[in-house]
Design a protein around this motif. Structure first.
Motif, PDB file in Angstrom:
ATOM      1  N   SER A 198       1.313  -1.669  -0.427  1.00  0.00           N
ATOM      2  CA  SER A 198      -0.202  -0.072   0.271  1.00  0.00           C
ATOM      3  C   SER A 198       1.152   0.952  -0.183  1.00  0.00           C
ATOM      4  CB  SER A 198      -0.889  -0.152   1.467  1.00  0.00           C
ATOM      5  OG  SER A 198      -0.519   0.645   2.314  1.00  0.00           O
ATOM      6  N   ALA A 199       0.151   2.463  -0.249  1.00  0.00           N
ATOM      7  CA  ALA A 199       1.167   3.464  -0.103  1.00  0.00           C
ATOM      8  C   ALA A 199       1.911   3.820   1.120  1.00  0.00           C
ATOM      9  CB  ALA A 199      -0.050   4.971  -0.544  1.00  0.00           C
ATOM     10  N   ALA A 200       1.548   3.344   2.555  1.00  0.00           N
ATOM     11  CA  ALA A 200       2.025   3.512   3.591  1.00  0.00           C
ATOM     12  C   ALA A 200       3.168   2.515   3.553  1.00  0.00           C
ATOM     13  CB  ALA A 200       0.808   2.932   4.381  1.00  0.00           C
ATOM     14  N   ASN A 201       3.716   1.325   2.951  1.00  0.00           N
ATOM     15  CA  ASN A 201       4.303   0.631   3.192  1.00  0.00           C
ATOM     16  C   ASN A 201       5.307   0.394   2.050  1.00  0.00           C
ATOM     17  OD1 ASN A 201       3.384  -1.555   2.130  1.00  0.00           O
ATOM     18  ND2 ASN A 201       3.157  -2.546   4.001  1.00  0.00           N
ATOM     19  N   ILE A 202       4.701   1.131   0.740  1.00  0.00           N
ATOM     20  CA  ILE A 202       6.084   1.353  -0.672  1.00  0.00           C
ATOM     21  C   ILE A 202       7.038   2.254  -0.644  1.00  0.00           C
ATOM     22  CG2 ILE A 202       5.140   3.967  -1.432  1.00  0.00           C
ATOM     23  CD1 ILE A 202       4.982   0.171  -3.578  1.00  0.00           C
ATOM     24  N   GLN A 237      13.134   5.215  -6.010  1.00  0.00           N
ATOM     25  CA  GLN A 237      11.154   4.751  -5.456  1.00  0.00           C
ATOM     26  C   GLN A 237      11.714   4.862  -4.252  1.00  0.00           C
ATOM     27  OE1 GLN A 237       8.556   3.035  -8.065  1.00  0.00           O
ATOM     28  NE2 GLN A 237       8.531   1.640  -6.306  1.00  0.00           N
ATOM     29  N   ALA A 238      12.089   4.270  -3.734  1.00  0.00           N
ATOM     30  CA  ALA A 238      11.815   3.929  -1.921  1.00  0.00           C
ATOM     31  C   ALA A 238      11.547   5.841  -1.247  1.00  0.00           C
ATOM     32  CB  ALA A 238      12.789   3.286  -0.986  1.00  0.00           C
ATOM     33  N   ASP A 239      13.467   6.006  -2.058  1.00  0.00           N
ATOM     34  CA  ASP A 239      13.382   7.222  -0.989  1.00  0.00           C
ATOM     35  C   ASP A 239      12.087   8.815  -1.039  1.00  0.00           C
ATOM     36  OD1 ASP A 239      16.160   6.708  -0.500  1.00  0.00           O
ATOM     37  OD2 ASP A 239      16.893   7.170  -2.206  1.00  0.00           O
ATOM     38  N   THR A 240      11.654   9.004  -2.518  1.00  0.00           N
ATOM     39  CA  THR A 240      10.796   9.395  -3.284  1.00  0.00           C
ATOM     40  C   THR A 240      10.067   9.223  -2.109  1.00  0.00           C
ATOM     41  OG1 THR A 240      11.503   9.879  -5.476  1.00  0.00           O
ATOM     42  CG2 THR A 240       9.287  10.189  -5.297  1.00  0.00           C
ATOM     43  N   TRP A 241       9.220   8.329  -2.320  1.00  0.00           N
ATOM     44  CA  TRP A 241       7.887   7.775  -1.256  1.00  0.00           C
ATOM     45  C   TRP A 241       8.396   7.891   0.103  1.00  0.00           C
ATOM     46  CZ3 TRP A 241       2.974   7.020  -2.484  1.00  0.00           C
ATOM     47  CH2 TRP A 241       2.779   6.998  -3.918  1.00  0.00           C
ATOM     48  N   SER A 242       9.306   8.003   0.312  1.00  0.00           N
ATOM     49  CA  SER A 242       9.577   8.233   2.141  1.00  0.00           C
ATOM     50  C   SER A 242       9.336   9.606   2.193  1.00  0.00           C
ATOM     51  CB  SER A 242      11.546   7.524   2.915  1.00  0.00           C
ATOM     52  OG  SER A 242      10.930   7.893   4.380  1.00  0.00           O
ATOM     53  N   GLU A 243      10.020  10.699   1.591  1.00  0.00           N
ATOM     54  CA  GLU A 243      10.175  11.640   1.345  1.00  0.00           C
ATOM     55  C   GLU A 243       8.380  12.348   1.289  1.00  0.00           C
ATOM     56  OE1 GLU A 243      10.693  15.980   2.296  1.00  0.00           O
ATOM     57  OE2 GLU A 243      12.268  14.045   2.314  1.00  0.00           O
ATOM     58  N   ARG A 244       7.726  11.838   0.410  1.00  0.00           N
ATOM     59  CA  ARG A 244       6.038  12.187   0.138  1.00  0.00           C
ATOM     60  C   ARG A 244       5.377  11.727   1.814  1.00  0.00           C
ATOM     61  NH1 ARG A 244       4.537  10.308  -5.647  1.00  0.00           N
ATOM     62  NH2 ARG A 244       5.998  11.237  -6.940  1.00  0.00           N
TER      63      ARG A 244
END
Length: 102
Positions: free
Chosen positions: A16-20, A58-65
């Motif tokens: 999910s978006a919460a753990n992507i 991608q992980a860095d981007t989603w973590s920052e978001r």
């Protein structure tokens, strides 16, 4: 090694978006493990490591978001340390819905 890669992708597909971010990092690590195989031709190693870099980005981007989202909500689930977003373990356990992350 291939089993770890398959497991990481299976988890990624169900993320999910919460753990992507976390699942993307797991896929990147699986790609890096495959890239460590010294018997691969150079061009295959390059492709595998490129895939790892893509998932790390991608992980860095989603973590920052997620960090920005948490800051806006004032949840404190993630905090910044030296400019980097750090996720608390509590956040990972709660897995709140973050469908509104753009």
């Amino acid at each position: 090694m291939a089993v770890n890669w398959e497991d990481a992708y299976r988890t990624y597909e169900d993320a999910s978006a919460a753990n992507i971010a976390d699942t993307s990092r797991a896929v990147a690590m699986a790609w890096r493990a495959l890239g460590a195989d010294t018997t691969l031709p150079w061009w295959l190693t390059a492709a595998v490591l490129s895939a790892a870099e893509a998932f790390e980005h991608q992980a860095d981007t989603w973590s920052e978001r997620q960090c920005r989202h948490d800051e806006q909500l004032g949840t404190g689930a993630r905090s910044r340390v030296d400019g980097d977003c750090q996720c608390s373990r509590l956040f990972l356990l709660l897995d709140p819905p973050v469908a509104d992350i753009a």
